[in-house]
Structure formats: C-alpha cells, structure tokens
Design a protein around this motif. Structure first.
Motif, PDB file in Angstrom:
ATOM      1  N   ALA A 162       9.161  10.180   1.943  1.00  0.00           N
ATOM      2  CA  ALA A 162       8.320   9.065   1.512  1.00  0.00           C
ATOM      3  C   ALA A 162       9.152   7.974   0.843  1.00  0.00           C
ATOM      4  O   ALA A 162       8.883   6.781   1.011  1.00  0.00           O
ATOM      5  N   LEU A 163      10.190   8.381   0.089  1.00  0.00           N
ATOM      6  CA  LEU A 163      11.062   7.401  -0.559  1.00  0.00           C
ATOM      7  C   LEU A 163      11.770   6.540   0.480  1.00  0.00           C
ATOM      8  O   LEU A 163      11.873   5.319   0.338  1.00  0.00           O
ATOM      9  N   LEU A 164      12.248   7.158   1.556  1.00  0.00           N
ATOM     10  CA  LEU A 164      12.894   6.388   2.622  1.00  0.00           C
ATOM     11  C   LEU A 164      11.915   5.400   3.254  1.00  0.00           C
ATOM     12  O   LEU A 164      12.259   4.247   3.531  1.00  0.00           O
ATOM     13  N   ILE A 165      10.703   5.855   3.485  1.00  0.00           N
ATOM     14  CA  ILE A 165       9.684   4.990   4.085  1.00  0.00           C
ATOM     15  C   ILE A 165       9.449   3.760   3.207  1.00  0.00           C
ATOM     16  O   ILE A 165       9.396   2.624   3.696  1.00  0.00           O
ATOM     17  N   ALA A 183       0.835  -1.208   0.000  1.00  0.00           N
ATOM     18  CA  ALA A 183       0.000   0.000   0.000  1.00  0.00           C
ATOM     19  C   ALA A 183       0.866   1.253   0.000  1.00  0.00           C
ATOM     20  O   ALA A 183       0.574   2.229  -0.714  1.00  0.00           O
ATOM     21  N   ALA A 184       1.957   1.229   0.786  1.00  0.00           N
ATOM     22  CA  ALA A 184       2.852   2.390   0.837  1.00  0.00           C
ATOM     23  C   ALA A 184       3.489   2.647  -0.523  1.00  0.00           C
ATOM     24  O   ALA A 184       3.598   3.800  -0.965  1.00  0.00           O
ATOM     25  N   LEU A 185       3.886   1.578  -1.212  1.00  0.00           N
ATOM     26  CA  LEU A 185       4.500   1.730  -2.530  1.00  0.00           C
ATOM     27  C   LEU A 185       3.507   2.315  -3.529  1.00  0.00           C
ATOM     28  O   LEU A 185       3.846   3.216  -4.307  1.00  0.00           O
ATOM     29  N   VAL A 186       2.270   1.819  -3.510  1.00  0.00           N
ATOM     30  CA  VAL A 186       1.248   2.324  -4.432  1.00  0.00           C
ATOM     31  C   VAL A 186       0.976   3.808  -4.177  1.00  0.00           C
ATOM     32  O   VAL A 186       0.910   4.620  -5.113  1.00  0.00           O
ATOM     33  N   LEU A 187       0.832   4.170  -2.909  1.00  0.00           N
ATOM     34  CA  LEU A 187       0.582   5.573  -2.565  1.00  0.00           C
ATOM     35  C   LEU A 187       1.741   6.472  -2.986  1.00  0.00           C
ATOM     36  O   LEU A 187       1.540   7.589  -3.482  1.00  0.00           O
ATOM     37  N   PHE A 188       2.956   5.976  -2.789  1.00  0.00           N
ATOM     38  CA  PHE A 188       4.131   6.760  -3.189  1.00  0.00           C
ATOM     39  C   PHE A 188       4.153   6.987  -4.704  1.00  0.00           C
ATOM     40  O   PHE A 188       4.386   8.103  -5.182  1.00  0.00           O
ATOM     41  N   TRP A 194       0.670  15.840  -1.751  1.00  0.00           N
ATOM     42  CA  TRP A 194       1.110  15.862  -0.354  1.00  0.00           C
ATOM     43  C   TRP A 194       0.300  14.854   0.471  1.00  0.00           C
ATOM     44  O   TRP A 194       0.834  14.123   1.304  1.00  0.00           O
ATOM     45  N   ALA A 195      -1.014  14.848   0.219  1.00  0.00           N
ATOM     46  CA  ALA A 195      -1.883  13.936   0.972  1.00  0.00           C
ATOM     47  C   ALA A 195      -1.501  12.477   0.705  1.00  0.00           C
ATOM     48  O   ALA A 195      -1.484  11.645   1.621  1.00  0.00           O
ATOM     49  N   LEU A 196      -1.184  12.173  -0.559  1.00  0.00           N
ATOM     50  CA  LEU A 196      -0.787  10.804  -0.890  1.00  0.00           C
ATOM     51  C   LEU A 196       0.543  10.431  -0.236  1.00  0.00           C
ATOM     52  O   LEU A 196       0.720   9.319   0.268  1.00  0.00           O
ATOM     53  N   TYR A 197       1.498  11.371  -0.251  1.00  0.00           N
ATOM     54  CA  TYR A 197       2.778  11.105   0.403  1.00  0.00           C
ATOM     55  C   TYR A 197       2.596  10.882   1.904  1.00  0.00           C
ATOM     56  O   TYR A 197       3.215   9.995   2.504  1.00  0.00           O
ATOM     57  N   LEU A 198       1.747  11.687   2.531  1.00  0.00           N
ATOM     58  CA  LEU A 198       1.529  11.538   3.969  1.00  0.00           C
ATOM     59  C   LEU A 198       0.829  10.208   4.273  1.00  0.00           C
ATOM     60  O   LEU A 198       1.107   9.570   5.297  1.00  0.00           O
ATOM     61  N   ALA A 199      -0.063   9.797   3.364  1.00  0.00           N
ATOM     62  CA  ALA A 199      -0.683   8.482   3.538  1.00  0.00           C
ATOM     63  C   ALA A 199       0.362   7.379   3.413  1.00  0.00           C
ATOM     64  O   ALA A 199       0.313   6.358   4.115  1.00  0.00           O
ATOM     65  N   CYS A 200       1.340   7.587   2.522  1.00  0.00           N
ATOM     66  CA  CYS A 200       2.458   6.649   2.390  1.00  0.00           C
ATOM     67  C   CYS A 200       3.243   6.579   3.693  1.00  0.00           C
ATOM     68  O   CYS A 200       3.629   5.500   4.154  1.00  0.00           O
ATOM     69  N   TYR A 201       3.474   7.756   4.323  1.00  0.00           N
ATOM     70  CA  TYR A 201       4.150   7.793   5.628  1.00  0.00           C
ATOM     71  C   TYR A 201       3.411   6.901   6.627  1.00  0.00           C
ATOM     72  O   TYR A 201       4.020   6.111   7.362  1.00  0.00           O
ATOM     73  N   ALA A 202       2.088   7.068   6.659  1.00  0.00           N
ATOM     74  CA  ALA A 202       1.296   6.366   7.676  1.00  0.00           C
ATOM     75  C   ALA A 202       1.290   4.856   7.445  1.00  0.00           C
ATOM     76  O   ALA A 202       1.494   4.071   8.370  1.00  0.00           O
ATOM     77  N   THR A 203       1.053   4.430   6.195  1.00  0.00           N
ATOM     78  CA  THR A 203       0.935   2.996   5.924  1.00  0.00           C
ATOM     79  C   THR A 203       2.275   2.267   6.007  1.00  0.00           C
ATOM     80  O   THR A 203       2.359   1.146   6.512  1.00  0.00           O
ATOM     81  N   GLY A 204       3.327   2.904   5.497  1.00  0.00           N
ATOM     82  CA  GLY A 204       4.624   2.235   5.489  1.00  0.00           C
ATOM     83  C   GLY A 204       5.487   2.495   6.707  1.00  0.00           C
ATOM     84  O   GLY A 204       6.434   1.757   6.964  1.00  0.00           O
ATOM     85  N   GLY A 205       5.140   3.538   7.454  1.00  0.00           N
ATOM     86  CA  GLY A 205       6.024   3.938   8.545  1.00  0.00           C
ATOM     87  C   GLY A 205       5.558   3.593   9.933  1.00  0.00           C
ATOM     88  O   GLY A 205       6.344   3.642  10.884  1.00  0.00           O
TER      89      GLY A 205
END
Length: 633
Positions: A108-111, A36-41, A58-69
C-alpha cells in the motif's frame, strides 16, 4: 571585464497560427484518486497501530490498492500492449505479491508513493496551463479602431490586421503591436520587456500589445496580427519550451524498462527452471519465485531516491523556497551557470532618488521639495520615488496647484506662486539611470537622478553562486545596455545580454545549453516565463513574480531572498550524495538476497526482513536531510 551584448528588438519568429494553449484534457480525477488512496492508507495504518482487528485494516489497505493503483495498472497494461514494461506495472505486481504473503502495508505504501507523485505532476501542469491562458488577458479584448472620417468604432483586438489604425487613450492598454503615427506619451512596458520605468513613445516608435499607455493619446498603426504579437509569441514560447524541455529523470526512471524486463524474465525463470530440471513441485517453485520478486523489486531503490529528495524539498520549504518536484530538486545540484533577470530580481523594480544636483543659488532640499510638490498628484513611478525621497528628508508634503501632466515629458504646476516643471532630461553623465530636470519658469534649478534600487543581498548571492558553479553569472534583461552594465558591475556579474525581448532570452538560454551548461534562470516577470520554461531549472521571485512566472518556474523563492539559492544548490548536491549512498546500500542488499534465493533456500521471513530492513534504512538515511543543519551547511 564585463561583456555587454545588446541586440535590437527584432520581432523574431512569427507564428503562422494562433498559439494553442499549453495543455488540454488534463486528468484531474488523478488528484482525487491519489488523495483517496492516501486517506485510506493513513486510516489503515492508524487502525493497525491501534490494534484493530486485522480484517478492518486489511480492507482499508486493499481499498487503497484499488483507488491508487487502478490507473498505474491500466497504464502499465497499455504499455504492455505496446510491448514495453515500466516500473509502474512492476510496482503493482510487487504490491500484489507483497499482499499475497501478508505484507499488505508495504504494498500500500508503494501504491501511495506512485499515485501521489503522479497527482502532483498533474497539478503543476494544470496550473501552468491556466496561467498561460490568463496571460492572454494582458491584451485588451477591444480596441478603438479609427475610421476614415476620423471617428472610432470598437472592435475585438484579435481581429485587428496590419495597416489598421487604433486610438489609445491615456491609461488604456495598447490593443496590438504597432507603430506610433501620431501623439507622444510614456508607455509602461515592464510586463513585456522588463524595463523598470515607462519609456517615451512618439511618432515612429514601436508599441506592444498589452503595455499600458501613460498620460498622452497615441494613434497606433497595427504592424502584426494578434496571432503574431509579442504576447502571442510569449504564449507559444512557453508552450514550446514546456513540451521540448528534456525531462530530468530520476535514476529508477532511466533504467525502468531494462530493470522491469529483467525482473519479470528472471522471476519466470525462477518459477520454471526448478520444475523443469530439478523436479520441484509447483507450490515450492512458486514460493521461491514470489520470494525472488519480493527481494528483487525496486522498493528500496525507489525509496533510496525519493526520501532524500522529498526531505530536501520539505527543508527548503521551511526556509521559504518551494521546489515543485523531486526531479527538480535533483536537477538543481547539477547547475553549472546561473542567469538572472534584472528588474524585480536583482533590483527591487522601483526607482529611488540617488542624487540631487542643485544649480548655483539653490539648495538640494529646495530642488527636491519643489519637485515633490509637483509630483504629489502623479502616479508615475519616478514621481512616487521623488515624493518618497522628500518625505524621508522631512520636507513639506503639500501638493502643487494647477497640476498638469505633459504627455511624454513630465508634469507641471504652481508652487507658492512659482511655475515648476519636472521633466525628463538627456541621459548625460547618469546614463545608467534616469535624470529629471526641475525648472522654475525658464530657469533650471536642479537635476534629480533616479535608479532602480538594487536588492541588498544581490552581490553576495551572485558571489556565492559563482563560487559554487565555477562559472560567472549571466544577466539577461530587457533594459538598456548602460543600466545593465551598471547593475552587473555592482553585483559581480560577468556577462550581460541587454535590450532583450522574451524570445531573445530564450535564445540566450539555449546558447548556454548548447555549450553544455546546465542553466538555472532566476526571474519574476511575464517576459521571463519563456526563458524560465526553457532553462534546466527556472526560479521565480515569490513576492513580485507574475502568475505566469510563478507557475512556469520549477522553484519559487517565496521571500525574494536571493541568498537562499546558494543554500538550495548545496542542499540538492547533498541530497544527490545521499541518493548515491542509498542506491549502493539497496543494490548490495538486493544482490545478496537474490543470490541467496538462487543458490540456496532463502526463508520467506528472512527475505521480507532483509528487504524491508534495507527499505527502512535508506528511508531513514534520507530523512536526515530534514534537519535544520542540512540547510545551513
């Protein structure tokens, strides 16, 4: 000079309990969260490149933070509770700090990098566990227990105890480890011992659970409980080796605790010292501390290591070699000795006719045609090889009449009014292979010699790997010493260990490691799995490899091309050189930017540009290993 070591087949360590299965309670949701984090990123990145409004991506990146982090963050907080710091937590803090100054893409890339690597590890571990579980299916669930009155009763194989006797009919799997007390037959033991052809088993011989009986009926007295059978020991050995095998760590993993503590302490000092001693305001000191954390964060260090290794993995994959992780790719280049299984690895695992010796008054074609006619209905590997050899010579393909199997001996039938028998012969001058005698009534009309076919690329592969490592290759096989020595001589292998059970292969690998060697083991069978797990790197043959070997190994040679191994070692060594160069670049940039930030005022824009520039530079340098020339040189 070839050194041959042929220990017996001692049962080895006996388990006091049934083996537990390798891994339980795996967190497969990790895989879904990482996906999910990869798709959002990717969605966020795509919209950013397309010029979509900033709040959307920005919203998608922050969602990536939440799901992957969230899981690395939770793990980091738990580690913090235990008074330790790790790079995962530092990455989360650095990603949040990057977002706070507008660099949400980098965070987000690091996450995504950390979440994906964790998910891949979970997948590999789960597949290995599933394969170990399925290994137990080799042993039949039920066995025919002999009663005192001569009848049989069906019982669960796991309930058999020493002293009980079971009846093993033709074509059945043996229900437990034991000794033949009545009957004669040939038993296919390749899955357990690696022997290329079925072996004769008669009164007094040992048979193993999970092996396949041939055409005779055997009465077997159980000598070991199910928890101590060879199959159970294989499961336990894979489990033990997987748990105790030293994990090859990437550079950042080796220094993560020290580095993480150092960055946190230094960031706090950069925040506190200017306010306490130089009269700086909180906002000014906070900005300097954020800049410090950005330039000191190990983003470039992480990307110094991963891109070269991931690019190497991708390049190897294009050429038919699957490497399961970056740590494996890094470890391959440090190989100092290569060990090979024989059957199915250096050889094809299928016998072929190499010589036909006709008696006086008879011709080779006559001998082969008679044998092929009788073997026409046989399912035995030797019989199929004889039929195949006759077809290659264009000899008649008709089958014999009155075909009958002779348990433990061979087959017989009538060919053109002649009673023809094909049976095993004494080894004689062909001790390195198998010889069968062809008889017309009581007259021997000829002999046929069969050997396990050597892979055409095996000698060259052994030569290249020996030159690369500087150490003679080693052969570890369950086959007999004569066969093993012949294969070693034909391939250029310098040391041979023959007649090995699975636990003996593990011991041989461990002895090499005790000498300081880093062992790359190449195998294909169930019997190789414990040694594949114990070796520093295990490589499995993709086409013939058993599920357990494929899932236990670190590398899969998809096309069974042994020549790919030397190229893989060279590629790994090249990747390691790239990693070292990248680390030097990253360390230099970090040192310069940190010093600038401490002794003067480093503009935020310049800090971000320098940090991200070094990150991009090392990533692009690593990507050079994607080129086709990197595999071929």
């Amino acid at each position: 000079m070839i050194r041959v070591d042929a220990p017996g087949t001692a049962p080895g360590r006996v388990l006091a309990r049934p083996p537990s299965l390798l891994v339980t309670g795996l967190r497969l949701p990790e895989v879904r969260w990482a996906g999910a984090a990869l798709v959002l990123f990717l969605l966020g990145w795509g919209l950013q490149l397309a010029g979509a409004p900033a709040p959307v991506w920005w919203a998608l990146y922050l969602a990536c933070y939440a799901t992957g982090g969230w899981e690395p963050a939770l793990a980091g907080l738990r580690a913090l509770k235990d008074r330790t710091l790790d790079v995962d937590l530092l990455m989360i803090v650095a990603a949040i700090a990057a977002a706070s100054i507008g660099q949400v893409f980098d965070g987000a890339l690091l996450i995504v990098i950390f979440a994906t690597s964790g998910a891949l590890e979970v997948i590999v571990t789960q597949r290995t566990a599933d394969s170990v579980n399925s290994l137990l299916n080799l042993a039949p669930e039920q066995a025919a227990l002999l009663r005192e009155d001569g009848g049989t009763v069906t019982v669960a194989s796991r309930e058999l105890v020493p002293g009980q006797r079971i009846l093993v009919r033709p074509g059945e799997r043996v229900g437990g480890d034991g000794t033949v007390v009545e009957g004669t037959s040939e038993v296919d033991q390749q899955a357990i011992t690696g022997e290329s052809v079925p072996v004769l088993r008669e009164v007094g011989d040992e048979v193993l659970s999970g092996t396949v009986n041939g055409t005779g009926t055997l009465t077997v007295e159980i000598t070991r409980p199910a928890s101590a059978s060879v199959i159970a020991r294989i499961v336990a050995l894979v489990e033990e080796a997987s748990e105790t095998k030293a994990k090859t760590q990437l550079f950042i993993e080796k220094v993560e605790q020290t580095y993480s503590v150092g960055v946190v302490v230094a960031t706090l000092l950069v925040l506190a010292v200017p306010m306490a001693f130089f009269g700086h305001g909180f906002e000014e000191a906070l900005l300097r501390a954020i800049v410090f954390m950005i330039v000191a964060s190990p983003c470039a260090v992480v990307l110094s290591t991963m891109p070269p290794l991931l690019a190497s993995i991708a390049n190897a994959g294009r050429h038919g070699v699957l490497v399961k992780s970056a740590t494996v790719m890094e470890a391959i280049g440090r190989t100092s000795v290569v060990a090979f299984d024989k059957t199915g690895t250096l050889t094809e695992g299928a016998p072929e006719v190499t010589a036909v010796d006709a008696a006086a008054g008879h011709g080779e074609d006559e001998v082969l045609a008679l044998a092929a006619a009788v073997e026409h209905y046989s399912e035995h590997p030797l019989g199929r090889a004889i039929v195949r050899a006759a077809a290659e010579r264009g000899l008649p393909a008709g089958g014999a009449e009155d075909f009958r199997a002779l348990p433990g001996r061979g087959v017989t039938g009538r060919v053109g009014g002649r009673t023809v028998t094909v049976e095993r012969a004494d080894a004689g001058p062909a001790a390195a292979g198998t010889r069968v005698a062809v008889r017309d009534g009581d007259e021997r009309v000829g002999m046929i010699t069969l050997v396990d076919r050597l892979r055409p690329d095996a000698p060259e592969a052994v030569r290249e790997l020996t030159a690369l490592t500087g150490s003679p290759a080693v052969l570890l096989t369950g086959d007999n010493a004569a066969v093993a020595a012949t294969v070693a001589e034909r391939t250029g292998i310098g040391a041979v260990h023959a007649a090995l059970m699975p636990e003996d292969k593990v011991t041989a690998v461990q002895r090499l490691q005790a000498r300081g060697e880093r062992v790359l083991l190449v195998g294909d069978g169930v019997n190789d799995a414990p040694a594949l797990a114990a070796a520093d790197t295990g490589a499995a043959m993709g086409r013939r490899g058993s599920d357990l070997a494929l899932d236990t190994s670190d590398v899969i040679i998809v096309r069974d091309e042994l020549g790919a191994l030397a190229k893989l070692v060279r590629l790994s060594r090249r990747a390691r050189r790239y990693v070292i160069a990248n680390l030097a670049i990253a360390a230099t940039v970090i040192t310069v930017l940190v010093t600038w930030d401490l002794v003067a005022t480093l503009p935020l824009a310049l800090a971000v540009a320098g940090h991200e520039g070094s990150t991009v530079l090392v990533a692009l340098n690593g990507a050079r290993l994607l080129r086709r020339s990197a595999w071929n040189t």
